[in-house]
Write a protein that holds these residues in place. Structure first.
Motif, PDB file in Angstrom:
ATOM      1  N   PRO A  27       5.073  -9.246   0.899  1.00 38.74           N
ATOM      2  CA  PRO A  27       4.426  -8.586  -0.245  1.00 38.74           C
ATOM      3  C   PRO A  27       5.370  -7.542  -0.833  1.00 38.74           C
ATOM      4  N   SER A  28       4.908  -6.873  -1.867  1.00 37.57           N
ATOM      5  CA  SER A  28       5.673  -5.766  -2.453  1.00 37.57           C
ATOM      6  C   SER A  28       4.770  -4.541  -2.513  1.00 37.57           C
ATOM      7  N   LEU A  29       5.367  -3.381  -2.334  1.00 34.95           N
ATOM      8  CA  LEU A  29       4.621  -2.126  -2.302  1.00 34.95           C
ATOM      9  C   LEU A  29       5.107  -1.217  -3.422  1.00 34.95           C
ATOM     10  N   SER A  30       4.165  -0.639  -4.153  1.00 36.45           N
ATOM     11  CA  SER A  30       4.518   0.275  -5.241  1.00 36.45           C
ATOM     12  C   SER A  30       3.779   1.589  -5.061  1.00 36.45           C
ATOM     13  N   LEU A  31       4.342   2.641  -5.652  1.00 38.28           N
ATOM     14  CA  LEU A  31       3.822   3.994  -5.511  1.00 38.28           C
ATOM     15  C   LEU A  31       3.430   4.530  -6.881  1.00 38.28           C
ATOM     16  N   HIS A  32       2.238   5.132  -6.956  1.00 36.84           N
ATOM     17  CA  HIS A  32       1.728   5.637  -8.240  1.00 36.84           C
ATOM     18  C   HIS A  32       1.127   7.030  -8.029  1.00 36.84           C
ATOM     19  N   PRO A  33       1.686   8.070  -8.689  1.00 35.05           N
ATOM     20  CA  PRO A  33       2.897   8.036  -9.515  1.00 35.05           C
ATOM     21  C   PRO A  33       4.143   7.856  -8.652  1.00 35.05           C
ATOM     22  N   SER A  34       5.186   7.341  -9.273  1.00 37.72           N
ATOM     23  CA  SER A  34       6.392   7.005  -8.523  1.00 37.72           C
ATOM     24  C   SER A  34       7.306   8.199  -8.303  1.00 37.72           C
ATOM     25  N   GLN A  35       7.100   9.290  -9.029  1.00 35.58           N
ATOM     26  CA  GLN A  35       7.937  10.481  -8.879  1.00 35.58           C
ATOM     27  C   GLN A  35       7.142  11.696  -9.312  1.00 35.58           C
ATOM     28  N   GLY A  36       7.685  12.862  -9.005  1.00 30.71           N
ATOM     29  CA  GLY A  36       7.017  14.100  -9.397  1.00 30.71           C
ATOM     30  C   GLY A  36       5.757  14.390  -8.620  1.00 30.71           C
ATOM     31  N   LEU A  92      -0.910   3.912  -3.133  1.00 30.92           N
ATOM     32  CA  LEU A  92       0.052   2.883  -2.751  1.00 30.92           C
ATOM     33  C   LEU A  92      -0.614   1.527  -2.947  1.00 30.92           C
ATOM     34  N   ARG A  93       0.049   0.641  -3.665  1.00 28.31           N
ATOM     35  CA  ARG A  93      -0.514  -0.686  -3.968  1.00 28.31           C
ATOM     36  C   ARG A  93       0.340  -1.766  -3.332  1.00 28.31           C
ATOM     37  N   CYS A  94      -0.289  -2.545  -2.486  1.00 26.27           N
ATOM     38  CA  CYS A  94       0.389  -3.659  -1.823  1.00 26.27           C
ATOM     39  C   CYS A  94       0.033  -4.931  -2.579  1.00 26.27           C
ATOM     40  N   VAL A 124      -5.617 -10.134  -4.523  1.00 24.49           N
ATOM     41  CA  VAL A 124      -4.173 -10.250  -4.278  1.00 24.49           C
ATOM     42  C   VAL A 124      -3.498  -8.879  -4.367  1.00 24.49           C
ATOM     43  N   MET A 125      -4.289  -7.805  -4.278  1.00 21.40           N
ATOM     44  CA  MET A 125      -3.731  -6.457  -4.258  1.00 21.40           C
ATOM     45  C   MET A 125      -4.637  -5.548  -3.455  1.00 21.40           C
ATOM     46  N   ALA A 126      -4.039  -4.734  -2.612  1.00 23.47           N
ATOM     47  CA  ALA A 126      -4.783  -3.755  -1.817  1.00 23.47           C
ATOM     48  C   ALA A 126      -4.293  -2.362  -2.174  1.00 23.47           C
ATOM     49  N   GLU A 127      -5.220  -1.436  -2.370  1.00 26.06           N
ATOM     50  CA  GLU A 127      -4.884  -0.066  -2.730  1.00 26.06           C
ATOM     51  C   GLU A 127      -5.197   0.878  -1.573  1.00 26.06           C
ATOM     52  N   PHE A 128      -4.275   1.798  -1.330  1.00 33.00           N
ATOM     53  CA  PHE A 128      -4.458   2.824  -0.311  1.00 33.00           C
ATOM     54  C   PHE A 128      -4.186   4.171  -0.972  1.00 33.00           C
ATOM     55  N   TYR A 170       7.092   4.118   3.675  1.00 34.81           N
ATOM     56  CA  TYR A 170       5.903   3.282   3.834  1.00 34.81           C
ATOM     57  C   TYR A 170       6.276   1.821   3.584  1.00 34.81           C
ATOM     58  N   TRP A 171       5.567   0.928   4.226  1.00 35.77           N
ATOM     59  CA  TRP A 171       5.652  -0.494   3.897  1.00 35.77           C
ATOM     60  C   TRP A 171       4.344  -1.156   4.276  1.00 35.77           C
ATOM     61  N   CYS A 172       4.130  -2.371   3.797  1.00 44.16           N
ATOM     62  CA  CYS A 172       2.885  -3.083   4.072  1.00 44.16           C
ATOM     63  C   CYS A 172       3.184  -4.520   4.472  1.00 44.16           C
ATOM     64  N   GLN A 173       2.214  -5.159   5.084  1.00 44.57           N
ATOM     65  CA  GLN A 173       2.266  -6.577   5.386  1.00 44.57           C
ATOM     66  C   GLN A 173       0.833  -7.096   5.447  1.00 44.57           C
ATOM     67  N   TYR A 174       0.671  -8.408   5.403  1.00 43.90           N
ATOM     68  CA  TYR A 174      -0.670  -8.994   5.396  1.00 43.90           C
ATOM     69  C   TYR A 174      -0.770 -10.090   6.444  1.00 43.90           C
ATOM     70  N   ARG A 175      -1.998 -10.430   6.776  1.00 41.08           N
ATOM     71  CA  ARG A 175      -2.266 -11.471   7.761  1.00 41.08           C
ATOM     72  C   ARG A 175      -3.240 -12.485   7.188  1.00 41.08           C
TER      73      ARG A 175
END
Length: 314
Positions: free
Chosen positions: A71-80, A89-91, A119-123, A136-141
């Motif tokens: 999967p891919s992990l993104s951060l919101h907001p990404s800076q500041g 964090l969105r996986c 197809v997306m999980a939010e934390f 941080y990183w994520c994975q799925y099962r």
């Protein structure tokens, strides 16, 4: 917390996990009960097959589990991000999954049960603290067939701590410079040590960074600047021994790059060269025309002479 989209956040207390967080997995997520039963049955079957000498089946099953795309992990907001802010964090999953796990610096931080359409999980990290600043990183099962994905590419949560003084910045040239000039920008973190970063407004990532060992001043050089280097620059730093903690951005300097100015009289020289080129071209055409005329005239004279000689012979 029951339901298909429930999530669990593992946070350590002084005595391990707090009582409110000590849940059996089947109670929290309905999938876990089915996974437990299937895993137990699968384990018994593997034991039987291994006893019979059929070990190749296990290799095939293991290979199948390792082939799940990451999967891919993104951060919101990404800076500041500052202390006390809320971060999401969105996986992003390449396929539906039974549940998604979020890891913080190698430890399971939270997991979320998924339904078959998600197809997306939010934390969410509410009221970010210094101990939240790390990788941080994520994975799925998946359940059918049982398998686990590769880990996502790690992302770094850098938290701004306003208790640190913003760095100072200076620039070697005036605001306006010509194309091709080398421009030097200096940033000073007032003795805090660590890594100093050069930022440009409009860019999400720092342009350059330095670790000025033994000092608190970093010198960044922009070689042969072009109009693309025009903009506003600032600095920040990560204090020594605080890899994911950042100072606030400091004051800014502005750089404007303009095309090289023409020398005085260059336009007149250019026009004079154009006139000379036109005159030379006309002269060449004239000479060529005269040459063609003389050739044709000479040929006519030869023809008339030959005709007169032929008439006398008769």
């Amino acid at each position: 917390m029951d339901g298909e989209n429930s999530s669990v956040d593992f946070r350590h207390s002084a005595s391990g996990f707090s009582p409110a967080e000590r849940h059996d997995a089947p109670t929290i997520c309905p999938h876990w009960h089915r996974v437990f039963l299937k895993t137990t049955a699968l384990g018994l079957l593997l034991l039987l097959l291994t006893a019979l000498g059929v070990q190749g089946w296990w290799l095939v099953t293991t290979s199948r589990a390792q082939q799940l795309p990451r999967p891919s992990l993104s951060l919101h907001p990404s800076q500041g991000v500052s202390l006390g802010d809320t971060v999401t964090l969105r996986c992003h999953l390449p396929q539906p999954a039974a549940w998604v796990e979020l890891y913080q610096d190698g430890l399971l931080r939270s997991y979320k049960c998924m339904d078959k359409h998600q197809v997306m999980a939010e934390f969410s990290l509410v009221c970010v603290k210094l101990e939240d600043a790390m990788k941080y990183w994520c994975q799925y099962r998946v359940l059918e067939p049982p398998g686990v994905s590769e880990k996502s590419v790690p992302i770094e949560l850098v938290v701004t701590d306003h208790r640190y003084s913003p760095p100072n910045i200076s620039i070697s040239h005036e605001k306006i410079v010509e194309v091709g000039t080398n421009v030097t920008i200096q940033c000073c973190n007032q003795g805090y040590g660590g890594i100093i970063f050069l930022h440009k407004d409009g860019h999400s990532a720092p342009l350059q960074h330095q670790d000025p060992r033994g000092g608190g001043t970093a010198t960044f050089t922009l070689f042969g600047v072009t109009p693309a280097d025009s903009g506003t620059y600032r600095c920040s730093y990560h204090p020594k021994a605080s890899l994911f903690v950042s100072s606030p951005l400091g004051d800014s300097v502005t750089l404007e790059v303009t095309p090289t100015q023409a020398l005085p009289g260059a336009e007149l020289v250019s026009r004079g060269n154009l006139v000379v080129a036109v005159v030379r071209g006309c002269a060449a055409v004239l000479i060529f025309g005269l040459g063609v005329f003389f050739v044709i005239d000479a040929r006519s004279l030869w023809i008339r002479r030959d005709e007169s000689l032929g008439g006398e012979g008769i």
